[in-house]
Design a protein around this motif. Structure first.
Motif, PDB file in Angstrom:
ATOM      1  N   LYS A  10       5.608   1.510   8.697  1.00  0.00           N
ATOM      2  CA  LYS A  10       4.567   1.810   7.718  1.00  0.00           C
ATOM      3  C   LYS A  10       4.098   3.241   7.916  1.00  0.00           C
ATOM      4  CE  LYS A  10       2.820  -2.881   7.204  1.00  0.00           C
ATOM      5  NZ  LYS A  10       3.751  -3.149   6.136  1.00  0.00           N
ATOM      6  N   ILE A  11       3.608   3.823   6.856  1.00  0.00           N
ATOM      7  CA  ILE A  11       3.053   5.169   6.944  1.00  0.00           C
ATOM      8  C   ILE A  11       1.554   5.045   7.157  1.00  0.00           C
ATOM      9  CG2 ILE A  11       2.596   7.292   5.676  1.00  0.00           C
ATOM     10  CD1 ILE A  11       5.339   7.108   4.527  1.00  0.00           C
ATOM     11  N   LYS A  12       1.075   5.692   8.191  1.00  0.00           N
ATOM     12  CA  LYS A  12      -0.346   5.622   8.532  1.00  0.00           C
ATOM     13  C   LYS A  12      -1.108   6.864   8.078  1.00  0.00           C
ATOM     14  CE  LYS A  12       0.705   2.794  12.572  1.00  0.00           C
ATOM     15  NZ  LYS A  12       2.123   2.893  12.804  1.00  0.00           N
ATOM     16  N   LYS A  14      -2.747   9.504   5.962  1.00  0.00           N
ATOM     17  CA  LYS A  14      -3.283   9.499   4.601  1.00  0.00           C
ATOM     18  C   LYS A  14      -2.607  10.551   3.715  1.00  0.00           C
ATOM     19  CE  LYS A  14      -7.582  10.039   2.060  1.00  0.00           C
ATOM     20  NZ  LYS A  14      -8.966  10.466   2.097  1.00  0.00           N
ATOM     21  N   LYS A  17       0.838   9.394   2.581  1.00  0.00           N
ATOM     22  CA  LYS A  17       0.699   8.337   1.566  1.00  0.00           C
ATOM     23  C   LYS A  17       0.335   8.942   0.214  1.00  0.00           C
ATOM     24  CE  LYS A  17      -0.956   4.547   4.484  1.00  0.00           C
ATOM     25  NZ  LYS A  17      -2.090   3.661   4.758  1.00  0.00           N
ATOM     26  N   GLU A  18      -0.602   9.882   0.229  1.00  0.00           N
ATOM     27  CA  GLU A  18      -1.043  10.511  -1.019  1.00  0.00           C
ATOM     28  C   GLU A  18       0.082  11.305  -1.674  1.00  0.00           C
ATOM     29  OE1 GLU A  18      -4.493  12.712   0.224  1.00  0.00           O
ATOM     30  OE2 GLU A  18      -5.797  10.939   0.103  1.00  0.00           O
ATOM     31  N   GLU A  21       2.589   8.836  -3.154  1.00  0.00           N
ATOM     32  CA  GLU A  21       2.006   8.230  -4.356  1.00  0.00           C
ATOM     33  C   GLU A  21       2.013   9.205  -5.526  1.00  0.00           C
ATOM     34  OE1 GLU A  21       1.203   5.077  -5.224  1.00  0.00           O
ATOM     35  OE2 GLU A  21       2.143   4.631  -3.305  1.00  0.00           O
ATOM     36  N   GLN A 130       9.058   9.072   8.233  1.00  0.00           N
ATOM     37  CA  GLN A 130       7.941   9.064   7.287  1.00  0.00           C
ATOM     38  C   GLN A 130       7.983  10.299   6.388  1.00  0.00           C
ATOM     39  OE1 GLN A 130       7.479   8.815  10.663  1.00  0.00           O
ATOM     40  NE2 GLN A 130       6.212   7.034  11.102  1.00  0.00           N
TER      41      GLN A 130
END
Length: 154
Positions: A10-12, A14, A17-18, A21, A130
């Motif tokens: 999982k990517i932790k 932020k 992730k942004e 997305e 990641q």
């Protein structure tokens, strides 16, 4: 069109992730992007066992008729134009579906590289798995922009 990225862990962070997305949102004009995360192996098991364990989890998510790319440090070095060409050709070949595999921190088991239709290297630098997700999503977006002759910064 549907593109599925399968990867361990999982990517932790932020900011990662942004970024992912953001490119997922931009890609939505061209294709649906789905990211499937499988469990990554703990650091306390031998690398060979870790690779095999992750490979089994990933292979369970791949159908027999899927067109599969693996992001592979030992794969073919590509330019953005190559990714664009491969995207269109492989989405047509795969019935508008494409599966892309990113290995975990230990890399890829041979069973995954053997299953791949394309082994792609994003460059001579080593990226975390990641970070590879972010770079890959940007390159997929760029690939569609190239394919559709749309302007995108160089």
């Amino acid at each position: 069109m549907k593109i599925r990225i399968i990867c361990p862990g999982k990517i932790k962070e932020k900011w990662l992730k942004e970024g992912i997305e953001e490119y997922k949102k931009r890609l939505s004009r061209f294709a649906q992007l789905e990211i499937t995360e499988v469990n990554d192996s703990p650091d306390d098991i031998p690398v060979t066992a870790a690779l095999q364990k992750e490979a089994n989890l990933i292979l369970d998510k791949i159908k027999a008729d899927d067109v599969v790319w693996v992001m592979d440090l030992h794969g073919k070095m590509v330019k953005s134009e190559d990714i664009s060409e491969y995207l269109i050709a492989d989405l047509e070949k795969g019935g508008s579906n494409l599966t892309i595999v990113i290995g975990g921190s230990n890399g890829l088991d041979k069973s995954l590289t053997d299953r791949a239709d394309r082994r792609i290297c994003l460059g001579n630098i080593t990226l975390t798995h990641q970070m590879t997700r972010l770079v890959l999503t940007e390159q997929l977006y760029r690939g569609f922009k190239i394919a559709y002759n749309e302007k995108y910064h160089k």
